[in-house]
Design an enzyme around this catalytic site. Structure first.
Site, PDB file in Angstrom:
ATOM      1  N   SER A   1       0.795  -1.257   0.111  1.00  0.00           N
ATOM      2  CA  SER A   1       0.120  -0.112  -0.037  1.00  0.00           C
ATOM      3  C   SER A   1       0.802   1.153   0.090  1.00  0.00           C
ATOM      4  O   SER A   1       1.812   1.371   0.609  1.00  0.00           O
ATOM      5  CB  SER A   1      -0.784   0.094   1.186  1.00  0.00           C
ATOM      6  N   LYS A  14      -3.586   2.236  -2.238  1.00  0.00           N
ATOM      7  CA  LYS A  14      -3.142   3.388  -1.296  1.00  0.00           C
ATOM      8  C   LYS A  14      -4.102   3.230  -0.169  1.00  0.00           C
ATOM      9  O   LYS A  14      -5.295   2.897  -0.333  1.00  0.00           O
ATOM     10  CB  LYS A  14      -3.330   4.894  -2.065  1.00  0.00           C
ATOM     11  N   ASN A  68       9.941   7.724   5.067  1.00  0.00           N
ATOM     12  CA  ASN A  68       8.785   8.766   4.664  1.00  0.00           C
ATOM     13  C   ASN A  68       7.849   9.251   5.418  1.00  0.00           C
ATOM     14  O   ASN A  68       7.304   8.583   6.544  1.00  0.00           O
ATOM     15  CB  ASN A  68       7.971   7.872   3.489  1.00  0.00           C
ATOM     16  N   CYS A 119      -0.297   3.419  10.377  1.00  0.00           N
ATOM     17  CA  CYS A 119       0.444   4.093   9.881  1.00  0.00           C
ATOM     18  C   CYS A 119       1.158   4.970  10.853  1.00  0.00           C
ATOM     19  O   CYS A 119       0.543   5.705  11.685  1.00  0.00           O
ATOM     20  CB  CYS A 119      -0.285   5.186   8.930  1.00  0.00           C
ATOM     21  N   GLY A 174      12.270  -0.525   3.683  1.00  0.00           N
ATOM     22  CA  GLY A 174      13.404  -0.900   2.956  1.00  0.00           C
ATOM     23  C   GLY A 174      14.231  -1.900   3.485  1.00  0.00           C
ATOM     24  O   GLY A 174      13.931  -2.276   4.590  1.00  0.00           O
ATOM     25  N   GLY A 229       7.159  -2.863  -1.507  1.00  0.00           N
ATOM     26  CA  GLY A 229       7.109  -1.319  -1.298  1.00  0.00           C
ATOM     27  C   GLY A 229       8.384  -0.772  -1.955  1.00  0.00           C
ATOM     28  O   GLY A 229       8.568  -0.420  -3.145  1.00  0.00           O
TER      29      GLY A 229
HETATM   30  C1  LIG Z   1       6.056   6.222   0.132  1.00  0.00           C
HETATM   31  C2  LIG Z   1       5.438   5.305   1.129  1.00  0.00           C
HETATM   32  C3  LIG Z   1       4.103   5.297   1.367  1.00  0.00           C
HETATM   33  C4  LIG Z   1       3.376   4.339   1.892  1.00  0.00           C
HETATM   34  N1  LIG Z   1       1.968   4.453   2.228  1.00  0.00           N
HETATM   35  C5  LIG Z   1       1.405   3.810   2.907  1.00  0.00           C
HETATM   36  C6  LIG Z   1      -0.222   3.562   3.105  1.00  0.00           C
HETATM   37  O1  LIG Z   1      -0.556   4.670   2.441  1.00  0.00           O
HETATM   38  N2  LIG Z   1      -0.768   2.685   3.807  1.00  0.00           N
HETATM   39  C7  LIG Z   1      -0.070   1.703   4.251  1.00  0.00           C
HETATM   40  O2  LIG Z   1      -0.534   1.062   4.909  1.00  0.00           O
HETATM   41  N3  LIG Z   1       1.106   1.499   4.031  1.00  0.00           N
HETATM   42  C8  LIG Z   1       1.988   2.581   3.319  1.00  0.00           C
HETATM   43  N4  LIG Z   1       3.387   2.235   3.528  1.00  0.00           N
HETATM   44  C9  LIG Z   1       4.088   1.276   4.083  1.00  0.00           C
HETATM   45  C10 LIG Z   1       4.301   0.125   3.042  1.00  0.00           C
HETATM   46  O3  LIG Z   1       3.066  -0.379   2.462  1.00  0.00           O
HETATM   47  C11 LIG Z   1       5.101  -1.059   3.625  1.00  0.00           C
HETATM   48  O4  LIG Z   1       4.295  -1.513   4.849  1.00  0.00           O
HETATM   49  C12 LIG Z   1       6.493  -0.475   4.101  1.00  0.00           C
HETATM   50  O5  LIG Z   1       7.075   0.297   3.372  1.00  0.00           O
HETATM   51  C13 LIG Z   1       7.508  -1.704   4.427  1.00  0.00           C
HETATM   52  O6  LIG Z   1       7.634  -2.287   3.290  1.00  0.00           O
HETATM   53  P1  LIG Z   1       8.823  -2.009   2.132  1.00  0.00           P
HETATM   54  O7  LIG Z   1      10.161  -2.008   3.049  1.00  0.00           O
HETATM   55  O8  LIG Z   1       8.814  -3.028   1.201  1.00  0.00           O
HETATM   56  O9  LIG Z   1       8.622  -0.520   1.888  1.00  0.00           O
HETATM   57  C14 LIG Z   1       3.843   3.352   2.587  1.00  0.00           C
HETATM   58  C15 LIG Z   1       5.349   3.410   2.364  1.00  0.00           C
HETATM   59  C16 LIG Z   1       6.146   4.035   1.637  1.00  0.00           C
HETATM   60  C17 LIG Z   1       7.637   3.868   1.429  1.00  0.00           C
END
Ligand SMILES: Cc1cc2nc3c(=O)[nH]c(=O)nc-3n(C[C@H](O)[C@H](O)[C@H](O)COP(=O)(O)O)c2cc1C
Ligand SMILES: Cc1cc2nc3c(=O)[nH]c(=O)nc-3n(C[C@H](O)[C@H](O)[C@H](O)COP(=O)(O)OP(=O)(O)OC[C@H]3O[C@@H](n4cnc5c(N)ncnc54)[C@H](O)[C@@H]3O)c2cc1C
Ligand SMILES: Cc1cc2nc3c(=O)[nH]c(=O)nc-3n(C[C@H](O)[C@H](O)[C@H](O)COP(=O)(O)OP(=O)(O)OC[C@H]3O[C@@H](n4cnc5c(N)ncnc54)[C@H](O)[C@@H]3O)c2cc1C
Ligand SMILES: Cc1cc2nc3c(=O)[nH]c(=O)nc-3n(C[C@H](O)[C@H](O)[C@H](O)COP(=O)(O)O)c2cc1C
Ligand code: FES
Ligand code: FES
Lengths: 259, 310, 310, 259
Positions: free
Chosen positions: B29, B53, B77, B136, B223, B271
Site C-alpha cells: 500500500s 493506497k 517517508n 500508519c 526498505g 514497497g
Molecule cells: C512512500 C510510502 C508510502 C506508504 N504509504 C502507505 C499507505 O498509504 N498505507 C499503508 O498501509 N502503508 C503505507 N506504506 C508502508 C508500506 O506499505 C510498507 O508497509 C512498508 O513500506 C514496508 O515495506 P517495504 O520495506 O517493502 O517498503 C508506505 C510506504 C512508503 C515507502
C-alpha cells in the site's frame, strides 16, 4: 542516500516581472531537461528544472506563484537551500533543425537545451511565448548563443501577437524542422503535438511531485508513467497514448484537476 | 498449475483467505497506487496482487515536502496519508474491475464508523479484500494510535467484518511493545489475514542545518534495513495465530521473500523494493524464488510456509 | 579546555549528570567489557567513558552459539546476558579504580531488590554511575519485560536512587509503543540520565536449513541500520524530559554522533561500531566531530545539544 | 554478511581414539593458523582451526569432548553443517629451521603450517605430543610432506617418553632452531615460551568464543587482546606481557578458571 544537499545561493537575479534566476554551487552532472528538488526548510520542497549549467554552478529560473516560490524569490546570496537530484531523463538533442517552443517559465528549461543544440551545430529556432512584454526573459541569452529567437505575446506587446503554438505552426509550415522540443502550458504542448505528425516531438511535463524517486505514484500519468523518473520529458509517440495529457493533472491529494 | 517465469517448473501460486494469487508478490500500500493507470502498470509487471493506497472518507493533501528521503540503509517517508477520498478513488478502483489480479482496498479511519463506511464503499466497487491500515506511524489520530490498542483493533475488525462480505486483512505496526497481542486481537475480531509490518518510526536530521529533514520530522522507515524486524514480527505472529500472514518490510529479492515465507508468511508485499530494483521487481523476485526453490528442492511454495517453526 | 585530537581547536568535552567526559564517545554496554583488561584497552583508545557489561547477582552462561551474526545492514545478537555475577565482576571494576575515564556500571535484575543490591555493590567498588539495563530484548524475565512497564521503571529507578549516592542512568528499549512514557517514568523516578536505545528485536532465518540462525531465534538488531530509530527515540525523549540523554544505536562516524547530539543527546555510546571501524573508532569519531564542528562553525559541543528542536 | 554458510560433509575420517577429521567444500581462502566457526544447528557453534587446506576443500580435526564435538563426530558424508570464517590472523611462517610443537589436538592446526614451511624449503621438525599411542594422529601425513617428526607420549607407549615440551627442549639444545610454532595445552606452551629467549615464538591460543568478530569481549586476554581477531596466534613478545597466559581462561559466563 538521497537527501537534500545544503548549498548557498551565489546569485539571485531578476529576469522579468515575478521571475528570478538563482544560481548555486552543485557539482553533480546534469543534462538539460532534468530537474532538482529544491528544499526551503520549514516551507516546502519543490521540483525545479535546471536553467543554467555552468560547470559546478547550476541555476534555476522560476515564477513566484505560491509559498515555496515566494520563499525562493526572497533568498539572497549566502542564504542556504537544499538541493537534490538531478532527477528525470532529460532531452534527446538530435536533428538538423530543432524548433524549441517555450511557454511562460517553460523557456527556462529549454534554454540550456537550445544552447547545447547550437553547440552541436544544430540549427536552432526558439519560440518564446509569454503573456506580455513584462514577462519576457532569456531573449538576449538565447540570441547570444546563436539561436534564432522568435517572440510571441498574447497581447502583441512585443513580437508575434498570439499563442506560442500559433507562432510555432507558422514556422513549421515555412521551415524544414526535424524535431520539436517544448515546455510550457499543457494545452499548448498538446496543440503542438497534434501538428507534429511526422516530426519528432518531445515535451517536458509538470505534475505534482512528492518522492521524486518513483515510488509514491503522485506524479503518474497514463498507464503508470512516472513523470519524475520515466519523464519529465516524453516523446510524441508515448504522449499520444496518454489519455490525461492535456486533459487533467492531479493535486497533492490525488484529486483530478482539469486543465 | 505450474508457472514458468524462469526455466524451472515449480508451483509458486499461493492463497490468502481464499484469494488465489498466481505468485506471492503483492504491491504494498502507498506505492504506485494513486490511480488506476499506475496499478494497471504494476499488474502488467506481474504482481500477484495489488493493494491500493490507504483511502479515507475525505480528501487529504498529506504533509508538505520533503515527504520521502532515501537513507543509507532504507527509505524514510512521512506522506501523511494523502488521498483523494473514497468518493473519487472508487472511480479508479472501478477501472480495475475486470483485472484478473486481485485488488485489495486499503482503508484508514479515525473510528469504527469510518472503517465500516469505507469498507462498504470499497466492496461495492469491486475490491477482492480489504486491508485495514491500523498502523500508519505518522498521521495523527489515524493508524498507529488506533492500532496499538488490542481492544480497538478487535472492535474495528469485527465491526467491519460483520458489514462486508469480502475477506479482511489487518495491517499491523512494528512500533508496539507486543505485536503478538495485537495480532491475536485481530484474529479474535475475525480478521482473515494479518499483514505485517508497516514502517518503523524513524528520523533523519540534516547536519548542516540542524533540522529534521522531513516536514513532519518523524517518518516511517522502510526498505532493506527493516527486514530483520519484519521477519521477527511475522515469526512471532505465526507462532500465535492461525490465520494467514502477509510479510512486508525490506523485500527486494527472492531470498527476502523466501525468508518471510519460512517465517510464516503466505505471501509478501513489496514497497521500497520498487525503488531499489525498479518496477519490474515483481517478476525478478518470482524468478529468484523459483531458482531458490529448485536449489533447495521445494516443489510447491505453500510447503515452505512457516518451515522455520518446525 | 580545548582538546586537540585533530588540528582544530574546538571543545568537545561534555557532561552527563555532573560527570565530565573529555569527549562524547562512550563504550556501549556488552562490547569489550567482560574484564578489566578489555576496558583498559578501550580507555587507552580514548573513549570518553566506559559502560560495563550488564551484570546480575549470579553468574549466567548466556545462550549457546550462534549468538552474534552480521547481517547486511546491522548486527544481530542474542547473548543472553552472560556474566560472571557481581561478586567476581567487582574484581574487574576494582582494577579500574584509578582510571581517569569514568566507568559506569550496567546492571540487570528481575526485581527492585536485585537492582538495589547490584547498585550498592557497584557503588562500593567505585563506579562513577549506574546504568540500569531495563531494555535487553532477549533475556526472559529480565530487561524488556521490566522496561516496558512505566510503573516498574519508575519504582526501580527511585528505589535504587534512594539507596545509592552515584548518578543513575536508565537504558531504554525502542521495542515499546511509547518510549516517551517510559522516559518520563524514569525521570519521575529521579533518574539522572536516559540512555537510548538498546537493540531492536529482529530475526534472521537461514534459507537452506529453514531455521533461525541464532540459538535464541530472536535477537537484538544493532549497528548502522538502527540509527534512524535511535535518532527518533532520542528526539522524542528530548522533547519530553529535562534530564540529559545518551544516544546509542548505529554510531559509526562523527556525523552519526553529531546527529544524535542535535537530536538532544549529551553524549553517544558506540557498540557495533567497534566491529565496523575497529577498536580505535572512539578516536576516529572524535576527530570527525571536530572537523564537522569546524565546518559548521561550532566552538563547543555543548552548544549543539538539541539544536534540532529549535 | 557474516552468517554461517551451509555446506555438506564430504568425508569423515577417524584419525585416532575419539579424534576425527571432516572435510567439506568451502572455497574461501584460508591461511594455516586461522579458524572457522562451525555450526551444528540446534546444538552449538564452536571455533575449529583449519587442519586441511586442499583448494576448495577444507578440513577440521577434533577430539570428541562434549555436545558439539560429539555431534560433529557423528556426522556422515552428505550431512549439512554451517561454516563461517576464516577468522583470526594465522601464522607467520619464516626462518631457516622451524620447530613445530603440537600437544593433543593442537597438532591438527600445525599440520598445514608445517606443510607450508616444507613447501617453502624451510627445514621443519614437528614434535607430536600425545598421552599415549592410541591418541596419535598425523604422523604419516607429516612425514610424507617432508618434515622430521618426533613423537612423544606421556606414557612412553611410542617415541619419547615425557611431555612434548621436554622433547622440544632437547631439540632446541641440539639443533639450530629459528622459530618455534606451537599449539596445545597452555601450560606446555608457556613452558616453551620460557625456553625461547632468543628464538622467535608463536603460539596459537584457545579461548571461549562467542561473536568471533571482536566485539563481545568473551575471548579477551591481557589488556583486551581478542583471541578471535588479534589472535589466535600471538608472538612471544606479546605473550610475555599477558598475565593470564598459562594462568587462567574464562568460561562462558566470564568466570576465571585456573589452568
Ligand atoms: C512512500 C510510502 C508510502 C506508504 N504509504 C502507505 C499507505 O498509504 N498505507 C499503508 O498501509 N502503508 C503505507 N506504506 C508502508 C508500506 O506499505 C510498507 O508497509 C512498508 O513500506 C514496508 O515495506 P517495504 O520495506 O517493502 O517498503 C508506505 C510506504 C512508503 C515507502
Ligand atoms: C519537473 C518539474 C519542473 C519544474 N520546473 C520549473 C521551473 O523551472 N520554473 C518554475 O517556475 N516552475 C517549475 N515547476 C513548477 C514548480 O514546481 C511549481 O511552480 C512550484 O512547485 C510552486 O510551488 P509554490 O509553493 O510556490 O506554489 P503553491 O501555491 O504551493 O502551488 C501552486 C501550484 O504549483 C504546483 N506545485 C506545488 N507544489 C508542487 C510540487 N511538489 N510538485 C509539482 N508541482 C507543485 C501545483 O500545481 C500547485 O497548484 C516545475 C515542476 C515540475 C514538476
Ligand atoms: C581458535 C580455536 C581453535 C580451536 N581448534 C580446535 C581444533 O582444531 N580441534 C579441536 O578438537 N578443538 C579445537 N578448539 C577447541 C574447541 O572449540 C572445543 O573443544 C569445543 O568448543 C568443545 O565443544 P563441545 O560442545 O564439544 O564441548 P563442551 O562440553 O561444550 O565444552 C568443553 C570445553 O570446550 C571449550 N569450548 C566450548 N565451547 C567453546 C567455544 N564456543 N569457544 C571456545 N571453546 C569452547 C570450553 O573450554 C569448554 O570447557 C579450538 C578452540 C579455539 C578457541
Ligand atoms: C554483542 C552485544 C552485546 C550487548 N550486550 C549488552 C548488555 O549487556 N547490556 C546492554 O545494556 N546492552 C547491550 N548491548 C546493546 C548495546 O549496548 C547497544 O545499546 C546497541 O548495540 C546499539 O548500539 P550500537 O548500534 O552502537 O551497537 C549489546 C550489544 C551487542 C551488539
Ligand atoms: S513523485 Fe513519487 S512517483 Fe513521481
Ligand atoms: S569472541 Fe567475541 S571478542 Fe572474540
Amino acid at each position: 542516500m538521497n537527501i537534500p544537499k545544503i548549498t548557498k545561493i551565489i546569485e539571485s537575479k531578476r529576469e522579468a516581472t515575478d521571475i528570478k534566476t538563482i544560481t548555486f554551487h552543485y557539482p553533480e552532472e546534469i543534462e538539460s531537461g532534468q530537474f532538482f528538488m529544491v528544499w526551503m526548510p520549514d516551507v516546502d520542497e519543490i521540483p525545479m528544472s535546471v536553467s543554467y549549467i555552468n560547470g559546478d554552478i547550476k541555476g534555476i529560473t522560476f515564477r513566484k506563484i505560491g509559498d515555496a516560490t515566494s520563499a525562493l524569490y526572497k533568498l539572497k546570496p549566502g542564504n542556504k537551500i537544499g538541493i537534490r537530484g538531478p532527477y528525470g531523463n532529460g532531452f534527446k538533442i538530435q536533428g538538423k533543425h530543432i524548433l524549441f517552443v517555450g511557454g511562460g517559465t517553460g523557456v527556462a528549461m529549454l534554454a540550456p537545451a537550445a544552447e547545447e543544440a547550437v553547440k552541436n551545430s544544430i540549427s536552432s529556432t526558439v519560440v518564446i511565448g509569454v503573456k506580455n512584454k513584462s514577462e519576457l526573459f532569456f531573449e538576449k541569452r538565447l540570441k547570444k548563443c546563436g539561436a534564432k529567437v522568435i517572440i510571441s505575446t498574447d497581447d502583441g506587446s512585443v513580437g508575434y501577437k498570439g499563442f506560442a503554438s500559433d507562432a510555432a505552426k507558422e514556422i513549421l509550415k515555412k521551415e524544414k524542422i526535424d524535431a520539436v522540443l517544448t515546455c510550457g502550458p499543457e494545452m499548448m504542448m498538446k496543440t503542438l503535438l497534434d501538428c507534429c505528425k511526422n516530426i519528432s516531438f518531445q515535451a517536458s511535463l509538470e505534475r505534482y511531485m512528492k518522492c521524486s524517486i518513483g515510488i509514491c505514484g503522485q506524479c503518474c500519468i497514463g498507464k503508470g508513467l512516472r513523470v519524475c523518473i520515466d519523464g519529465p520529458v516524453f516523446d510524441g509517440k508515448t504522449l499520444k497514448n496518454v489519455k490525461d495529457f492535456g486533459v487533467y493533472r492531479r493535486d497533492s491529494a490525488g484529486r483530478k484537476i482539469q486543465f | 498449475m505450474y508457472l514458468t517465469f524462469g526455466v524451472t517448473l515449480v508451483d509458486i501460486t499461493t492463497k490468502i483467505a481464499g484469494i488465489r494469487l498466481k505468485n506471492p508478490t503483492m504491491l504494498a500500500s502507498g506505492i504506485m497506487d494513486e490511480d488506476a493507470g499506475s496499478m494497471q502498470r504494476i499488474i502488467e509487471c506481474d504482481a500477484g496482487a495489488i493493494v491500493t493506497k490507504s483511502i479515507g472518507l475525505n480528501a487529504r493533501e498529506g504533509y508538505p515536502n520533503p515527504t520521502v528521503i532515501e537513507l543509507n540503509h532504507g527509505i524514510l517517508n512521512a506522506m501523511g496519508l494523502p488521498n483523494p477520498g473514497i468518493e473519487q478513488y472508487c472511480q479508479e478502483i472501478r477501472q480495475l474491475k475486470n483485472s484478473k489480479t486481485p485488488v485489495i482496498g486499503s482503508i484508514y479511519g479515525a473510528n469504527t464508523r469510518e472503517f465500516i463506511e469505507l469498507g462498504k464503499r470499497m466492496e461495492d466497487h469491486g475490491v477482492s479484500a480489504l486491508e485495514l491500515n491500523l498502523s500508519c506511524p505518522h498521521a495523527k489520530s489515524y493508524g498507529l494510535e488506533v492500532g496499538c490498542d488490542p481492544k480497538l483493533v478487535q472492535e474495528i475488525t469485527s465491526s467491519v467484518k460483520e458489514k462486508v462480505g469480502i475477506p479482511i486483512f489487518v495491517k499491523l505496526s512494528p512500533n508496539v511493545t507486543n505485536i503478538i497481542e495485537i495480532a491475536i486481537a485481530a484474529e479474535e475480531g475475525n480478521a482473515d489475514a494479518i499483514v505485517a509490518i508497516n514502517t518503523v518510526k524513524g528520523m533523519k536530521i540534516d547536519l548542516e542545518l540542524g533540522k529534521p529533514i522531513l516536514s513532519n520530522k518523524i517518518g516511517g522507515y522502510s526498505g532493506k534495513a527493516i527486514k530483520p524486524i519484519g521477519i521477527r514480527c511475522v515469526y512471532e505472529i505465526a507462532k500465535n495465530v492461525d490465520i494467514p500472514i502477509v510479510g512486508v518490510g525490506g523485500v527486494t529479492t527472492g531470498e527476502d521473500a523466501l525468508e518471510y515465507i519460512m517465517a510464516g508468511a503466505s505471501a509478501v508485499q513489496i514497497g521500497s523494493g520498487v525503488y531499489y530494483r525498479g518496477i519490474d521487481i515483481f517478476k525478478k523476485v518470482c524468478v529468484e524464488i523459483e531458482q531458490l526453490m529448485k536449489a533447495y528442492g521445494y516443489k510447491k511454495l505453500t510447503e515452505i510456509i512457516g518451515v522455520a517453526h518446525t
